[in-house]
Design an enzyme around this catalytic site. Sequence first.
Site, mmCIF file in Angstrom:
data_model
loop_
_atom_site.group_PDB
_atom_site.id
_atom_site.type_symbol
_atom_site.label_atom_id
_atom_site.label_comp_id
_atom_site.label_asym_id
_atom_site.label_seq_id
_atom_site.Cartn_x
_atom_site.Cartn_y
_atom_site.Cartn_z
ATOM 1 N N HIS A 199 0.795 -1.231 0.000
ATOM 2 C CA HIS A 199 0.000 0.000 0.000
ATOM 3 C C HIS A 199 0.821 1.271 0.000
ATOM 4 O O HIS A 199 0.510 2.212 -0.711
ATOM 5 C CB HIS A 199 -0.912 0.002 1.227
ATOM 6 N N GLU A 443 -6.701 -7.268 -23.780
ATOM 7 C CA GLU A 443 -5.769 -7.629 -22.693
ATOM 8 C C GLU A 443 -5.643 -9.140 -22.519
ATOM 9 O O GLU A 443 -4.921 -9.613 -21.658
ATOM 10 C CB GLU A 443 -6.186 -6.955 -21.383
ATOM 11 N N ASN A 466 -1.249 -4.198 -18.852
ATOM 12 C CA ASN A 466 -0.932 -4.825 -17.553
ATOM 13 C C ASN A 466 -1.335 -6.302 -17.582
ATOM 14 O O ASN A 466 -0.578 -7.184 -17.190
ATOM 15 C CB ASN A 466 -1.688 -4.139 -16.406
ATOM 16 N N ASP A 467 -2.548 -6.546 -18.053
ATOM 17 C CA ASP A 467 -3.008 -7.930 -18.128
ATOM 18 C C ASP A 467 -2.457 -8.643 -19.366
ATOM 19 O O ASP A 467 -2.165 -9.835 -19.309
ATOM 20 C CB ASP A 467 -4.542 -7.977 -18.133
ATOM 21 N N ARG A 477 0.862 -11.020 -12.126
ATOM 22 C CA ARG A 477 1.403 -9.680 -11.871
ATOM 23 C C ARG A 477 1.454 -9.320 -10.388
ATOM 24 O O ARG A 477 2.025 -8.309 -10.009
ATOM 25 C CB ARG A 477 0.633 -8.620 -12.672
ATOM 26 N N CYS A 514 -4.041 1.748 -22.307
ATOM 27 C CA CYS A 514 -4.308 2.293 -20.972
ATOM 28 C C CYS A 514 -3.611 1.529 -19.854
ATOM 29 O O CYS A 514 -3.895 1.754 -18.682
ATOM 30 C CB CYS A 514 -5.810 2.377 -20.721
#
Length: 582
Positions: A199, A443, A466-467, A477, A514
Amino acid sequence: MAWSVTGIGVGEGLALGRAWVLAPASFDLPRREIHQQDIEPEIARFRLAIDGIAKEFEALRATLGQEPAAEIRAFIDLQAVVLQDPLLIEATIERIRAESCNAEWALVQQFQAVAAQFDAIEDAYLKERKADVEQLVERVLKSMQGTENLATVLAQQSQEPNGLPWILVARDIAPADMLLIREHQFVGFATDSGSPTAHTAILARSLGLPAVVGLQTLHGMVSQGEEIVLDAQSGVVVGSLDNDLRDQYAAQQAEQALAQEKLKRLKTIAAKTLDGQPIRLMANLDLPEDAPAALEAGCDGVGLFRSEFLFMNRQDPPSEDEQFEAYRQVIVAMAGRPVTIRTLDSGADKDVPAISAGRSQPTNPALALRAIRLCLAEPELFMAQIRAILRASSYGPVRLMIPLVSGPQEMVAARRMIQTAMAALRTQGLIFDEGIQIGAMIEVPSAAIAIDSLIAHIDFASLGTNDLIQYTLAIDRTDSEVAHLYEPLHPAVLRLIRDVIKACDRAATPISLCGEMAGETSLTRLLLGLGLKEFSMHPVEILRVKQVVLRSTLGELVRPVSRLLRLPEGKKIRAELQKINA
Ligand code: PEP
Ligand code: MG
């Protein structure tokens, strides 16, 4: 002689200041015998501390207002949930009664029992949530022991005469405390614990503060008030500075501050390459409250609104009306700029308990019933969201984007539901944009490889790298043990990106990107060379990417970039890319 400790740099920049070392609450506490007649008062003392912290959280929530960092709200909510966890709180009270012991000792024992359960979990993300419980326990202990908490430290700090700014040094920093840090004069922070997915690291990025986490031993090394330098770029903290070193860092810092100021001047300049190609720079938003920060960065619109955050930290999913209000807020704030709303992308690392509670835990969450698959399996839930998005589309340009599409069948099913929703709204006399654009996130490798067969079913596409990277390279990930294998520059990934952009261009279907790659300035020229004309990223990254765009000549990038894709591995591609970026 200067010393340095290396950890993981998070965020951007360099901080030069005095260390404010936050003493951790001791977990090594003595056991005290409590007489029978004192047990209930001891429990009351414990409950008082818990209630006090619950009130602190309430107060923090109230100060959030138009908070731009959505994660902060989520983290405070998470800590508040832990504060209600019977496994921690009620079990501690049981222990006080059963063992006639002091509350602090009972709490630490109970924490250790809970921590052992966390250690046995294989899921890396869940494992890391042990830190949330630990932070909360530390907060309770401090409250009962009357040791300094951050609020008192900050009050003291504001009495200090002006001098070097403060850098917070702590074993760990609770998310709720991050809010206080940002509102005061800290210029950076360093923690012994933490990893890039923890976090504190996520918050550092969204707050734009330089930080170094995972330092292991810094907390014990540095003394209160000692002058230190924190370099997020190289992930080091340096102390015992001599004059030369201090001057060197001060000069570097001044240079960075100047660059940051200059960057702000780019806000109103159109993003265009030197040879005149306009580039759209859009924002990724997590909550409606993020919209002002995106506008401040001069975004051209919202390329990704992650609607799943509206569904988190609550017992039930938001109603159609509640969602409509949230979407409308973003659309109105964007004042005519397009807003791309992604339908619920829950599951895997973004669990939405309000939905997953009644379902069995999948053995492999990343490959399970998530995103559009889940929405199609829960038509009522999906329909409420579609209706909310459609209704909001009467307030400005909206694009509806479906996540985790693997092929045409999901788009066909989603479109069928959208048509049904439109028909119902017409019957009810409710207005919406009849020409709303409906697109897909690319993705999943199958969608990228067979993009030609998907194009007929979409009005636009957005590469979710990302994916796409995680599924192409078979790298979870969120798993720290394979994080080093997560390679955006793998030739397989780059070829997929290239092929999707080409196919979309051929069909005149707008294509954007994105994933995190869009905000990485070291990848901007590579993506331009691959033909990308629309990037969507965290608002803090927009001006930096714009600067690279303004300094690039598209015509000079296409050939060298296409040559890169013939190289066999990411390492070689990275080395060659450095030459293109130079
Ligand atoms: C992506 O996968 O690249 C993406 C933008 O979506 P998320 O990170 O929310 O999965
Ligand atoms: Mg994704």
